[in-house]
Design an enzyme around this catalytic site. Sequence first.
Site, short mmCIF file in Angstrom:
data_model
loop_
_atom_site.label_atom_id
_atom_site.label_comp_id
_atom_site.label_asym_id
_atom_site.label_seq_id
_atom_site.Cartn_x
_atom_site.Cartn_y
_atom_site.Cartn_z
CG ASN A 183 -0.34 -0.31 2.49
OD1 ASN A 183 0.77 -0.82 2.56
ND2 ASN A 183 -1.05 -0.03 3.57
CB CYS A 318 -1.63 -0.28 8.56
SG CYS A 318 -0.25 0.85 8.46
CD GLU A 493 8.87 -0.07 10.23
OE1 GLU A 493 9.26 -1.20 9.90
OE2 GLU A 493 8.03 0.57 9.57
#
Length: 515
Positions: A183, A318, A493
Site C-alpha cells: 500500500n 494500516c 519505525e
Amino acid sequence: MLPRVLKTYNRCSINNRNIMDIMYPIRNLSQLPLIKQRAYIDGEWVCAADERIFTVSNPANGEIISKVPDMDERDVELAIKAASSAFVEWKNTTAYERSRVMKKWYDLMVKHKETIAQIITLECGKPFAESKAEVNYGNSYIEYYAEEARRINGEILQSTYPTKKYFVEKQPIGVVGLISAYNFPLAMITRKLAAALAAGCTCVVKPATDTPLTALAMAELGHEAGIPKGVVNVITSSHASNPPVVDFMCKSPDIRGISFTGSVQVGKIINEKCAPYVKRVSLELGGNAPFIVFNSADVDVAVQAAIASKFRNSGQTCVAPNRFLVQDGIYDCFVDNLIVEMRKLKMGDGSQGDVKIGPMINAAQLEKVRQLVDDAISKGANCILGGKRAPLVGDLYYEPTVLTDVRETMKLYMEEIFGPVVSIVKFRTEEESLFIANQPDVGLAGYIFSSDISQIFRVSKNLEVGMVGVNEGIISAAEVPFGGVKKSGIGREGGHNGIEDYIDYKYVCIGNLRF
C-alpha cells in the site's frame, strides 16, 4: 561478480513510452528506465536462477506494466551472501560516509520524484496526487536517517571503582531482511531501509509482489548515488513463491534481523519462524483504528479529517480509521456532512487529476471488502451510501460506502476492512466509547475529536493504541515513532527510535587503570 547476470532481458512486451505518454505529461523521457525488469543483487541487475518471471499489472485497468523475476531460495541465498560480504566493509564506514552517500541518494530521489510517483500510481493504483505525497513522505525518511546516522552515540558511564572505566557503544546487528506491504511501496521500504543503512547494516529487500517496481527504481537511484554493491539487494517473487522465499530469509543464519509490514496472521508466522534462531524481529502489523467524535468536536474538522484519513489509497492503509464512533449529540450532523463530502469523491484511474478513489490492489482484496460489507448488511447494518462494486469504473473498484447501525455481531466490527468503507457506531458516554475502541486485540492508531482538553488527555491516555491523532487525521512523519501495541506489532519505525531494531549494544570495561 555474481553469475547469470543477463545483458538482455526482453520478455516484457509493454512499450513504456506509450503507456507513460498516455497517462502522464512526462517532461524528461530519459527517466523511463526507472521501470525495471530485473532484480538487483550485488550491484547487478539479474534474472531469477531459473529465469521465471511474473507480471506486474496496473490495478486501474489490468494492463501489464512490466515483467520481473520470480525468484526462489537460490536467488535469496545469493542476495544474502552479497549482503554478508558487503557488511564487512559497510559496518566499518564512518557515520559521516554513510550519511554522505545517503544524502546523495536522497537528492536523486527528489530529482526523480515525479517519475517515482508515476510508477507508484501505475503499480499501486492510488491517485497521482497521493503518490506524489507518498514520495515526499518516503524521501523524508532517507533525509532524516542520513542525518541521524551521525547521532548514533555511545555512552561513558560512571564507574563504582576508581580503577575502571565503563563504555557502551552501538554497533550494527548485521544483515537484515526487509519485507514490505503493497500500500505504500516507497515509504514502507524507506522507513526500514534508511534506518538500517544509517546504523551500518546491509539489507535484502523483499517488496510486495503487487508493487515491486518502486523498490527497483529506488535501488537504481541508490546505485547511482554510490551505495556500495551488496549493501542493498532487492529480490522479487510472485505470490506463489513468497512463502518459501520468506521462510528462507527467516531461517538463514546470516540474516540477523527481519523487519516485516503486513497482516497480523503473516506477522505471527514470521515471528514463529524466527524464534528458533533468536533473530531480531520488528513487526508493523494490522490495525482497527477507532475514530472517536465527541459532542464538543468541530464537526467540519472531524469530517475533513475523516475524508483524508479514511480514503487515502481507497482505505488500504494500516492507520485508516475502521470504526467511526460518534457521540449521540452530533451523530446526525456528522453523518449528514460526511455523506455530502463522500459524494464528491470521484472513482477512477489515479492518473486522472480529479480522481480521489482508485482501485483495490487485487481481486482478493476486493472480495474481502465485499464479504465484510455483505455480512454487515445481512446482520442489520443500514447501508446509506455505496455498498457494492463499481464494474462500470473497472474490475477492482468498490464504491465509497457508509454503514450505520453497526453492531458487535458483524465481522467488520472487529476485523480490519482495508477498503473505502465507513462503519459508524453511535455512543452516549466517554466510557462507552473507550470500551468499544479498546475491544479489538490490535492497537495501531486511534483518532480523537474534541474541544475539551481534559477529555483529550484522558482519552489519549486510555486508548490502547501506539499512535493517537487529536483533531487530526494525518499523523505520520519521519521524526516520530510509528508502531502499535497488542497484536499490532513489535518495535517502532521512524524517529530516533527506528534505529534501535538495527543496533546492538556493546559494553566495554577497562580495568586496572591508575590515575
